[in-house]
Design an enzyme around this catalytic site. Structure first.
Site: not given
Ligand code: 13P
Length: 249
Positions: A11, A93, A95, A163, A169
């Site tokens: 990220k 993703h 995000e 995901e 997170g």
């Molecule tokens: P985390 O492992 O920090 O929860 O993040 C997962 C993620 O978004 C991987 O692309």
């Protein structure tokens, strides 16, 4: 039949000092059976590629533009990532879907661009907590799957990452039954749309709060071929036991 894949998504984390983690990872994981991929910020890609040359670690981007060039300030094309040393790119993703209003249509256009540049598209799908609580998970995943993947997906050019948005997170992880339900569903959807051979050979990753302590259980879950790891991929000492758990699964 499907080589396991441990993918790390850094990220917006990491400046030059973080490259030491790649060196440590390469040293400890030179005998890993699983494929290892790190997707650092694009600013680190070419230096990371120099470090990872001659190793079993490959590199990916975290997004690309659908166009190959043009007036798109701040964006990067798939060709640029490829030239900088990427072999893959994460697309769609949650995000990016949330922060940049990316739709599944946009993701499909980006996947086509990634393929055109010779990159593997790691296409992310996932439901929000509200969608899960409403009982809509498979419907949401099915719709994202149908629209985010262009025709022409193969086991070589595509990896799918499930995901759940609420697990990213947060330290919250779905039950193994919940993970299996979605992964089994995705395998069946791949077969229906792209055929049994493609479905049997395409990797399905789980992502969302994967840690050294829960990785083994997740990796024994039906149709899980690896993980897309955020926070626990930033340090070699956290990512290495996850890779070891995948190797052992
Ligand atoms: P985390 O492992 O920090 O929860 O993040 C997962 C993620 O978004 C991987 O692309």
């Amino acid at each position: 039949m499907r080589q396991k894949l441990a993918a790390g998504n850094w990220k917006m984390n990491g400046t030059g000092a973080a490259l030491a983690e790649l060196e440590a990872l390469i040293q400890t994981q030179s005998a890993a059976k699983s494929e290892i991929l790190i997707c650092p910020p694009a600013t680190l890609l070419s230096r990371a590629a120099d470090i990872a040359s001659e190793s079993n670690l490959s590199l990916g981007g975290q997004d690309c533009h659908a166009a190959s060039s043009g007036a798109h300030t701040g964006d990067l094309s798939a060709q640029m990532l490829k030239e900088a040393g990427a072999t893959s790119v994460i697309l769609g993703h949650s995000e990016r879907r949330a922060d940049h209003n990316e739709t599944s249509e946009t993701v499909a256009a980006k996947a086509a661009a990634a393929w055109g540049a010779g990159l593997t598209a790691i296409v992310c799908l996932g439901e929000t907590l509200a969608e899960r609580e409403a009982g809509d998970t498979l419907q949401i995943i099915g719709a994202q799957f149908a629209t985010s993947l262009p025709d022409g997906a193969t086991a070589k050019n595509t990896v799918i990452a499930y995901e759940p948005v609420w697990a990213i997170g947060t330290g919250k992880v779905p039950s193994l039954a919940q993970i299996a339900e979605v992964h089994d569903f995705l395998r069946a959807e791949l077969s229906t749309r792209f055929g049994a051979e493609m479905a049997a050979t395409t990797r399905l990753l789980y992502g969302g709060s994967v840690k050294p302590g829960n990785a083994s259980d997740i990796f024994t879950t039906s149709n899980v071929d690896g993980a897309l790891v955020g926070g626990a991929s930033l340090k070699a000492e956290d990512f290495s036991p996850i890779i070891a758990a995948l190797d052992a699964s």
